[in-house]
Structure formats: C-alpha cells, structure tokens
Scaffold this motif. Structure first.
Motif, short mmCIF file in Angstrom:
data_model
loop_
_atom_site.label_atom_id
_atom_site.label_comp_id
_atom_site.label_asym_id
_atom_site.label_seq_id
_atom_site.Cartn_x
_atom_site.Cartn_y
_atom_site.Cartn_z
N GLY A 204 0.80 -1.22 0.00
CA GLY A 204 0.00 0.00 0.00
C GLY A 204 0.82 1.27 0.00
N GLN A 205 2.17 1.13 0.02
CA GLN A 205 3.06 2.29 -0.03
C GLN A 205 3.51 2.45 -1.48
N ARG A 206 3.17 3.56 -2.10
CA ARG A 206 3.30 3.68 -3.55
C ARG A 206 4.75 3.62 -4.03
N ILE A 207 5.66 4.24 -3.29
CA ILE A 207 7.06 4.20 -3.72
C ILE A 207 7.62 2.79 -3.64
N VAL A 208 7.09 1.99 -2.73
CA VAL A 208 7.54 0.60 -2.60
C VAL A 208 6.92 -0.26 -3.69
N ASP A 209 5.60 -0.28 -3.77
CA ASP A 209 4.93 -1.20 -4.68
C ASP A 209 5.19 -0.88 -6.15
N THR A 210 5.29 0.40 -6.48
CA THR A 210 5.43 0.79 -7.89
C THR A 210 6.89 0.90 -8.32
N PHE A 211 7.73 1.51 -7.51
CA PHE A 211 9.10 1.79 -7.93
C PHE A 211 10.10 0.73 -7.46
N PHE A 212 10.00 0.29 -6.20
CA PHE A 212 11.00 -0.62 -5.63
C PHE A 212 10.31 -1.76 -4.89
N PRO A 213 9.63 -2.65 -5.62
CA PRO A 213 8.82 -3.68 -4.95
C PRO A 213 9.66 -4.79 -4.33
N GLN A 499 -4.10 9.82 7.02
CA GLN A 499 -5.28 10.01 6.18
C GLN A 499 -5.75 8.64 5.73
N GLU A 500 -7.00 8.30 6.03
CA GLU A 500 -7.51 6.95 5.78
C GLU A 500 -7.38 6.55 4.31
N GLU A 501 -7.71 7.47 3.39
CA GLU A 501 -7.67 7.13 1.97
C GLU A 501 -6.25 7.07 1.42
N ASP A 502 -5.30 7.69 2.14
CA ASP A 502 -3.95 7.82 1.60
C ASP A 502 -2.93 6.91 2.27
N THR A 503 -3.22 6.45 3.46
CA THR A 503 -2.23 5.64 4.17
C THR A 503 -2.01 4.30 3.49
N PHE A 504 -3.03 3.78 2.81
CA PHE A 504 -2.92 2.54 2.05
C PHE A 504 -3.52 2.75 0.67
N THR A 505 -2.80 2.39 -0.38
CA THR A 505 -3.27 2.52 -1.75
C THR A 505 -3.21 1.17 -2.43
N SER A 506 -4.34 0.73 -2.96
CA SER A 506 -4.36 -0.56 -3.66
C SER A 506 -3.47 -0.50 -4.89
N MET A 550 -6.02 13.20 -6.35
CA MET A 550 -6.31 11.81 -6.69
C MET A 550 -5.97 10.85 -5.56
N LYS A 551 -4.97 11.17 -4.75
CA LYS A 551 -4.58 10.27 -3.66
C LYS A 551 -5.68 10.12 -2.61
N TYR A 552 -6.59 11.11 -2.57
CA TYR A 552 -7.67 11.05 -1.59
C TYR A 552 -8.97 10.51 -2.18
N VAL A 553 -8.93 10.06 -3.43
CA VAL A 553 -10.14 9.58 -4.10
C VAL A 553 -10.11 8.06 -4.12
N SER A 554 -11.20 7.44 -3.72
CA SER A 554 -11.28 5.99 -3.71
C SER A 554 -12.18 5.45 -4.82
N ASP A 555 -12.90 6.32 -5.49
CA ASP A 555 -13.85 5.92 -6.52
C ASP A 555 -13.13 5.76 -7.86
N ASP A 556 -13.15 4.55 -8.42
CA ASP A 556 -12.48 4.30 -9.70
C ASP A 556 -13.07 5.13 -10.83
N GLN A 557 -14.36 5.42 -10.75
CA GLN A 557 -15.01 6.17 -11.82
C GLN A 557 -14.42 7.57 -11.94
N ARG A 558 -13.99 8.15 -10.82
CA ARG A 558 -13.41 9.49 -10.85
C ARG A 558 -12.13 9.52 -11.69
N PHE A 559 -11.35 8.44 -11.65
CA PHE A 559 -10.13 8.38 -12.46
C PHE A 559 -10.49 8.41 -13.94
N ASP A 560 -11.47 7.63 -14.32
CA ASP A 560 -11.88 7.61 -15.72
C ASP A 560 -12.37 8.98 -16.17
#
Length: 583
Positions: A204-213, A499-506, A550-560
């Motif tokens: 759920g940590q973006r720098i870990v999962d995306t850049f240095f998994p 921040q609940e929406e930002d502390t973990f990111t799928s 965007m980091k605070y948005v959980s709705d996938d439709q908003r991204f689209d």
C-alpha cells in the motif's frame, strides 16, 4: 546431581568447567537461580556460556547444569496476539508473575497450557500421512492454525473436541501427537524446494509497490540514520502488507517503540480480515534495556515462529528492527570471547551470520503429500551510526538483501513520508514483478514506471543547473519537466499515514495514479512543442488540481472522468479556447 562449576564471570559471558554431557549450543541452567544460558564455545573441559539474563551476584564456584538440548521455542496455538522476549517467554505472563521488571531465573512458558482449543480433524483412522501433512486445525483468531504431522506413519486414533496444547489429539503408529512442539531456533525448518519470488508483496506504499517492490518470499533492508523513519516504515509495512501472519521483532530498539505497537495495532482493522490487526501479529521484544545476549537469540526465535506458520501454507512477513543492534550483541559476545575482530570491532563472521538469517526467508514448496507453498518475506532495518552506509552491518546486509530502500534524513525532516530516496534505492525483483504487473494490471506498466523514474532523475539534473545559473534560464520544456516531477514527488510518492484514503493505496489505484500523471505529461509535451500552447495555460488547467487530489479519491469512476477531462481540456487549448471559462 552432577554439575559443572563456574570459573569466570564477565558480564553475560560465563566460563564453566566439567559440565556433564556438555555440547556446543546446548542450553544450561547457571547458578542456584537457574539462569538460562547457551554454550557458544568449547575448549577441552571448559565451556563459554552466554547467559540470557542478568548475571550480577553470580560468583566463582556456582553450579551449572546442562539441559542437553539446544535453545528451542515452543510452537503451537496461542502464538498470535502475544508478546514474548528474545528466548520465547510470554511477557504478559512474566509481568503477572514478577511485576513490570525482569526477575532473574523466572521460568515462563511460551504457550498457555490452560486454554482449551477446539480441534477439528482433517484425516481419518487408517490414513497414511507424511511429515508436514495437515492432521487438523484449531481456530486461532479466526486463522486456521493447522496441526502438522511431525513424521510419516499411519493414523491409529483421532480425538475430537477441546484440548490444551500439550494433550494428544492424534495418534500416528500409536504415538501421541499433541498440538505443541519444540524447535531449535538456530536450525532452519525443512522444505521440498525453494522458488524464485515473483508475486509482489502489496504494502500500500506507492514508492515501494510501484518503484522498488519486494516480492513475497523476498528480502529487503531499510538503512538510514536516526530520525529518518525506519521504524515508522516497518510499522506501515506490518499494518498494511497483504500477509497472513506478521512477526515483528523489536531487537535492541527503545522500549517506547514496542509500546507504540501495543497501543496502535489493536486499534487498527486489518483490511483483509476486518479484524484487529493484532490478531495476526506475534511480537518479539528484546529492547535496549533487556539482556544483550537474548537480543542475539531474538532474530532466530522470530524466524522459527515465521517458518512454523510458513509450513502451514501461509505468507509471513518478518520485520526485524534493527539488525544493527543484533550485530552489536554479536560484537559484544565476540569481544568477551577474545576473538580476532573484523571491521570496526565486529566479528569476522558477521557477514555469514547475517546471510544465514536472510537465507531462511523465501517462497518454498512444503513437505507433505499435498502441493502447498508458503513464504517468508524478511524486511530488516539497519541503523548505521551517523547514516554511514559504508559501515560493516549495512554492507554485509546489502550483499544478501535483494531490495534496498535508502532512507533520507532530509526527506524525513521535510515531512516527506515515506522518506525513501528514489535516486539511491533499488529492487532486484523488478523484472519479475513487472511481468506480474503487465499480466494483471497494465501491459504498459514497465514503460510508465521507467518514464517516471527517468523524469525524476532529469529533475535532479535540471535542479543542478538552476543552482548554477538560475531558474529564468530554463526552457518551457524543462519547466514542464520540473512541474510533472513535482507531481510525482508530492502527489504520487508522498503519502499521509494519518489520512484513511492515503495511508494505504491498492495496486490498481497506484497504477491508475501513475498512468494519469504520465498521460498528462505526454499530452502537455505535445501541446507545448507541437501546438505552441503557453506553459502557463497548461499549468492552470483544472485537471492539475484534480491530479493533486487523486490520492484522496477511492472511486475508480473518478479516475476515468479525469482521463477524459484531461484530453478535453487540451483539445480546448489547441482550439484557442479558455479552459478556465465557466458555463
């Protein structure tokens, strides 16, 4: 009773002679107080013993008795949600027995022998079982805690109902099998085959999962100076990683850090099970004010517990905070043994000992007749003095760990969390994880990730130019690169742990956020270079603000919706319209 006698006492190191049946790595009881110790060196009839408790008051001539077995941990139901010391004693029961301070010679068992567990058999009488086959299970905090066969044989009797951990629940070749068993902590548990890790451990940590998994069954290290956030990062990984079980080892760190774990984790809900996070965690505490010798054993104790749950087919994360303090315990005992020191006083075998520990991590095919796999992911914090990454513990760790998350004090002081430096970190699992990401999330993921890393490196080069000749000398293309790099740093890499929406990111949301920023950069570059749109107009688009949210948005439709809006706004600019006009 025939006993040996003490001839020398030097802090936690005791030398005794004439111990009956003494063997290397056997545990012994030292003095009339029966302090637990371990033989770490034999010279003729003299044995050097590291004592896991305070040795004050022990004199020459005190008795020593061998237990004729190595240092072992009791394994069985009841390990989760507990906190034990480095040699496996339950600290809650320790406090109930002797108060809030450690009392010498206190014999505290790891597992509670009074709790009744409801055993559900999974085999029948007459069935042939192999070592590590599942005989049945009990529910431990709603986790199926499998009781595994200790050897090959035929089931001759099965008991069903409620039992304590030391009662026999199954008989194999008429030999009773209880739910608990002992395992020597320095010995790795057996398996069929070890595999190359390829599935990412989602943190759920973006720098870990995306850049240095880090992959499940992989190894990672987090070196950094004091105050750079090693413990905080490990707490985040323990909270949010998609592991079935978490083993957290507080090895030589301050006691208040373990107190934070005890206070925070029970209040956090595990997003996978919707239960208190503490239900899947086993804490092993040997903090800086506890016996130094037991600190060295705590890593092996934690790894043995991790292997026990791995053998049930679970994915286990092991956090060691910190291996530098563990190495300091090695250095102290080596010095008292008068061994030839290596770099900075550490023993010459420091590298091999570290490798032995990290080697026990991995994803493996388990023993038994069924085709099960389990994994241990080891993440070790390293605390180099003054942040010097060239010191022996860090360098020895880098030789065996496949992921390097370099913590940066300047990022930590700037309140950038996680304070992982994207210019110095790396992951050797990146190629295999990229294949997983392309198959399961986005076929162009590798391209987007590499473009983002290249852009951050380009930002560093441009900023060096700015420091020399000023920002006014930059072209619009370079100014755009700086702005998009800022988006990557602040809107993607930086997270808010409160921040609940930002502390973990799928993982799915991480990919969409990265694609959104890089698509904006592509569209902006085309508009700037080919259509000669003013940079100021691009940077004042509504979608620039929406990207920052965007980091605070959980709705996938908003991204689209934002993807569509980016293209519409750029089309409006190209046609000479004002993107800031309102209807």
């Amino acid at each position: 009773m025939i006993t040996g006698t003490i001839i020398k006492v030097a802090g936690p190191l005791v030398v005794a002679k004439d111990i009956p049946n003494a063997k290397l790595y056997d545990t012994v009881l030292v003095s009339k107080e029966e302090l637990l110790g371990e033989i770490i060196e034999m010279r003729g009839n003299e044995a050097s013993i590291q004592v896991y408790e305070e040795t004050s008051g022990i004199g020459i001539g005190a008795p020593v008795v061998s237990q004729e077995r190595p240092l072992s941990i009791e394994l069985g139901p009841g390990l989760l949600s507990t906190m034990m010391d480095g040699i496996g004693r339950d600290l809650e029961k320790y406090a109930q027995a002797s108060g809030h301070f450690l009392t010498k010679g206190e014999r505290i068992e790891t597992l509670d022998k009074t709790i009744l567990w409801d055993f559900i058999p999974m085999v029948e009488v007459g069935a042939t079982v192999q070592e590590n086959d599942r005989l049945g299970y009990v529910l431990e905090n709603h986790l199926k805690h499998y009781i595994l066969s200790p050897f090959n044989g035929v089931i001759t009797e099965i008991n069903k109902g409620e039992f304590t951990v030391d009662q026999d629940v199954v008989f194999i070749d008429s030999i009773g099998v209880p739910m608990n068993r002992y395992w020597p902590v320095r010995k790795a548990r057996k398996y069929k085959e070890k595999h190359l890790p390829s599935v990412p451990l989602i943190t759920g940590q973006r720098i870990v999962d995306t850049f240095f998994p880090v992959a499940k069954g992989g190894t990672a290290c987090i070196p950094g100076p004091f105050g750079s956030g090693k413990t905080v990062v490990q707490h985040q990984l323990a909270k949010w990683s998609d592991s079935d079980v978490v083993i957290y080892i507080g090895c030589g760190e301050r006691g208040n850090e373990m107190t934070d774990v005890l206070n925070e984790f029970p209040q956090i809900v595990d997003p996978i099970t919707n239960e208190p996070l503490m239900n899947k965690i086993c804490l092993i505490a040997n903090t800086s004010n506890m016996p130094v010798a037991a600190r060295e054993a705590s890593i092996y104790t934690g790894m043995s517990v991790a292997e026990y749950y791995r053998d049930m087919g679970y994915d286990v994360s092991l956090m060691a905070d910190s291996t530098s303090r563990w190495a300091e315990a090695l250095r102290e005992m080596s010095g008292r043994l008068e061994e030839m020191p290596g770099d900075e006083g550490y023993p010459a075998y420091l590298g091999s000992r570290l490798a032995d520990v990290y080697e026990r991590a991995g994803i493996v095919s388990l023993l038994g007749s069924d085709d099960y796999t389990g994994s241990i992911t080891m993440i070790g914090a390293v605390s180099p003095a003054g942040g010097d990454l060239n010191e022996p513990v860090t360098q020895s760790t880098l030789r065996v760990a496949k992921v390097f998350w370099a913590l940066d004090a300047s990022l930590a002081y700037a309140r950038h969390f996680p304070a992982i430096n994207w210019h110095e970190s790396y992951s050797l699992y990146q190629t295999r994880v990229d294949e997983y990401m392309k198959s399961n999330h986005n076929k162009n993921f590798t391209v987007y990730r590499q473009d983002a890393i290249d852009l951050l490196q380009e930002e560093q080069r441009i900023m060096e130019v700015v420091q020399l000749i000023g920002k006014d000398s930059l072209s619009d293309e370079e100014m755009l690169k700086l702005e998009v790099a800022r988006m990557l740093r602040e809107d993607f890499l930086q997270q808010n742990a409160f921040q609940e929406e930002d502390t973990f990111t799928s993982l799915e949301k991480q990919v969409k956020m990265l694609v959104l920023i890089m698509d904006f950069y592509k569209e902006a570059t085309e508009a700037l270079v080919e259509d000669h749109i003013f940079l100021n107009d691009i940077l004042h688009m509504d979608t620039v603000y929406e990207i920052s949210r965007m980091k605070y948005v959980s709705d996938d439709q908003r991204f689209d919706e934002v993807f569509i809006r980016i293209r519409n706004e750029f089309d409006t600019l190209k046609q000479g319209g004002d993107v800031n006009e309102r209807v």
